[in-house]
Motif scaffolding. Structure first.
Motif, mmCIF file in Angstrom:
data_model
loop_
_atom_site.group_PDB
_atom_site.id
_atom_site.type_symbol
_atom_site.label_atom_id
_atom_site.label_comp_id
_atom_site.label_asym_id
_atom_site.label_seq_id
_atom_site.Cartn_x
_atom_site.Cartn_y
_atom_site.Cartn_z
ATOM 1 N N VAL A 18 0.853 -1.186 0.000
ATOM 2 C CA VAL A 18 0.000 0.000 0.000
ATOM 3 C C VAL A 18 0.893 1.241 0.000
ATOM 4 C CG1 VAL A 18 -1.951 1.155 1.107
ATOM 5 C CG2 VAL A 18 -1.631 -1.329 1.427
ATOM 6 N N ALA A 42 -2.355 -1.450 -3.565
ATOM 7 C CA ALA A 42 -3.404 -0.470 -3.297
ATOM 8 C C ALA A 42 -2.747 0.880 -3.081
ATOM 9 C CB ALA A 42 -4.210 -0.872 -2.066
ATOM 10 N N THR A 43 -3.470 1.955 -3.435
ATOM 11 C CA THR A 43 -2.917 3.309 -3.298
ATOM 12 C C THR A 43 -3.559 4.093 -2.168
ATOM 13 O OG1 THR A 43 -4.479 4.115 -4.961
ATOM 14 C CG2 THR A 43 -2.304 3.406 -5.736
ATOM 15 N N ASP A 44 -4.554 3.509 -1.485
ATOM 16 C CA ASP A 44 -5.198 4.204 -0.354
ATOM 17 C C ASP A 44 -5.642 3.171 0.668
ATOM 18 O OD1 ASP A 44 -8.126 3.406 -0.901
ATOM 19 O OD2 ASP A 44 -7.508 4.289 -2.828
ATOM 20 N N GLN A 46 -8.626 2.564 2.125
ATOM 21 C CA GLN A 46 -9.891 1.876 1.918
ATOM 22 C C GLN A 46 -9.724 0.689 0.980
ATOM 23 O OE1 GLN A 46 -12.746 2.276 3.607
ATOM 24 N NE2 GLN A 46 -11.552 3.750 4.819
ATOM 25 N N THR A 47 -8.988 0.934 -0.113
ATOM 26 C CA THR A 47 -8.725 -0.162 -1.048
ATOM 27 C C THR A 47 -7.898 -1.251 -0.368
ATOM 28 O OG1 THR A 47 -8.738 1.416 -2.884
ATOM 29 C CG2 THR A 47 -7.773 -0.743 -3.297
ATOM 30 N N SER A 50 -10.096 -3.356 1.901
ATOM 31 C CA SER A 50 -10.936 -4.263 1.105
ATOM 32 C C SER A 50 -10.138 -5.455 0.604
ATOM 33 C CB SER A 50 -11.551 -3.500 -0.083
ATOM 34 O OG SER A 50 -12.396 -2.462 0.359
ATOM 35 N N LEU A 51 -8.915 -5.197 0.148
ATOM 36 C CA LEU A 51 -8.068 -6.289 -0.332
ATOM 37 C C LEU A 51 -7.738 -7.270 0.790
ATOM 38 C CD1 LEU A 51 -5.439 -4.651 -2.752
ATOM 39 C CD2 LEU A 51 -7.043 -6.496 -3.288
#
Length: 398
Positions: A18, A42-44, A46-47, A50-51
């Motif tokens: 991340v 992921a770049t944030d 929240q993502t 979720s992952l």
């Protein structure tokens, strides 16, 4: 080393990277993929969350500063919701306070940007080895707790079985003691009965002669008392001889109801003089029992005598005969003073007596005879309002 599959080597594990810097994401993903890991990016935050929720990776590499949240908040969420996913934090800020705060929040490692490739790979490998060890330890701890609970359950079961066996042994020892007492009583009574009855017969004869010549009413009363005591002694001797037991012979088939009616007839004068109400219930056909009628009669005469001694000023004697589980069950209920709980087993010991209920050898003999026929005599219920004795025999004995 990863295991080979049809599609190539199996990945060492899943890692989520991340960071909001595409160059960092590309570099780290390339290094870890070459190492054999399956890499997700992921770049944030929240993502990333979720992952992690969907993929459940073994490891998360996360930047301290993210566009939608600071890394510390996301780290705490990860450790709280996904404790099996370990986290390595990296950042361009080298503050010691930040490092301490991140480690307290649950980070497994911390890398300061810029980092070299070898350091990154070594830290990742080290954290994953640590995760494997800790998870194995947790599994062992869970198994240990399970085994401890199982051992505790076994111990409880063992203690219960020991308690049951101890109680059974104590009961058996009590039975042996009572049997020995009755055996000793048999030897004693057999030897003494003849020797006592000879002088007793002489006393009875001379007393009757004196009574014939006595003119004084008071002397007549005294002689009557002597005769009464002679009869009482003779009764004691007779019960002593009965307690010695009889040899087992071929027994006739008898009806318990007939035996009880015969025993009640013996006590008819006493029942009438004490104003005792008697009830006898037997509402079903009864199977016969192969037994010595005299011995069965001795059971019920002793129980009836025991009950009548408790009701010298009136009361109720209730007899109920039933069958259950292939047994003939007779309940004898009186309305006397009852038997204290601590004395309920002792009344079946030879020569034991109480202030409110004398038993002598009657009840021990009753139980002994019942057990000769594989039955038993017990106190089913007792209170200040009376006592119920329960007599049972297996039906259809041969």
């Amino acid at each position: 080393m990863p295991l080979d599959t049809a599609d190539g080597p199996a990945p060492l594990g899943k890692i989520v990277v991340v960071d909001d810097d595409p160059a960092i994401l590309e570099l780290v993903s390339l290094l870890l993929a070459r190492r054999g890991y399956q890499v997700l990016t992921a770049t944030d935050s929240q993502t990333a969350l979720s992952l992690v929720a969907s993929e459940r990776p073994e490891l998360v590499l996360m930047d301290y500063m993210l566009p939608d949240s600071n890394g510390l908040t996301t780290l705490r969420t990860l450790r709280d919701q996904f404790p099996d996913s370990y986290v390595i934090m990296f950042s361009g800020q080298g503050s010691e306070e930040i490092v301490v705060e991140l480690m307290k929040a649950g980070a497994a490692e911390y890398l300061l940007k810029p980092f070299n490739n070898r350091t990154l790979v070594e830290r990742v490998d080290g954290v994953l080895r640590l995760r494997e060890i800790e998870q194995a330890n947790r599994a062992l701890q869970i198994e240990r707790e399970r085994l401890l609970l199982e051992i505790e359950a076994w111990n409880r079961e063992l203690q219960e079985r020991v308690r049951e066996k101890t109680e059974a042994l104590q009961r058996a020892q009590t039975e042996i003691t009572q049997t020995e007492k009755l055996a000793a009583l048999g030897y004693l009574s057999a030897g003494m009965a003849h020797e006592i009855r000879n002088p007793l017969n002489s006393i009875s004869l001379f007393t009757q002669l004196l009574k014939q010549g006595a003119q004084d009413e008071e002397q007549q009363e005294y002689l009557d008392k002597v005769m009464k005591e002679v009869d009482r002694i003779d009764g004691i001797i007779r019960r002593l001889v009965d307690a010695a037991g009889r040899s087992r012979t071929v027994q006739p088939a008898v009806q318990v109801l007939d035996i009880i009616q015969t025993a009640l007839e013996i006590f008819k004068p006493q029942i009438e003089s004490h104003h005792i109400m008697v009830s006898l219930e037997c509402n079903q056909p009864l199977p016969t029992l192969k037994a010595d009628p005299a011995e069965l009669e001795q059971i019920f005469t002793n129980l009836f005598q025991n009950a009548l001694q408790e009701m010298t000023h009136g009361g109720q004697l209730a007899i109920a005969i039933t069958t259950a589980d292939n047994q003939i069950v007779v309940r004898v209920r009186d309305t006397g003073k009852g038997i204290p709980a601590e004395l309920q087993e002792k009344v079946f010991e030879p020569f034991f007596t109480t202030k409110n209920r004398g038993t002598g050898i009657g009840l021990p003999v009753v139980r002994r005879i019942a057990r000769l026929y594989h039955g038993d005599v017990t106190i089913e219920e007792t209170s200040a309002n009376g006592t119920i004795f329960r007599v049972c025999f297996p039906a259809l004995q041969g």
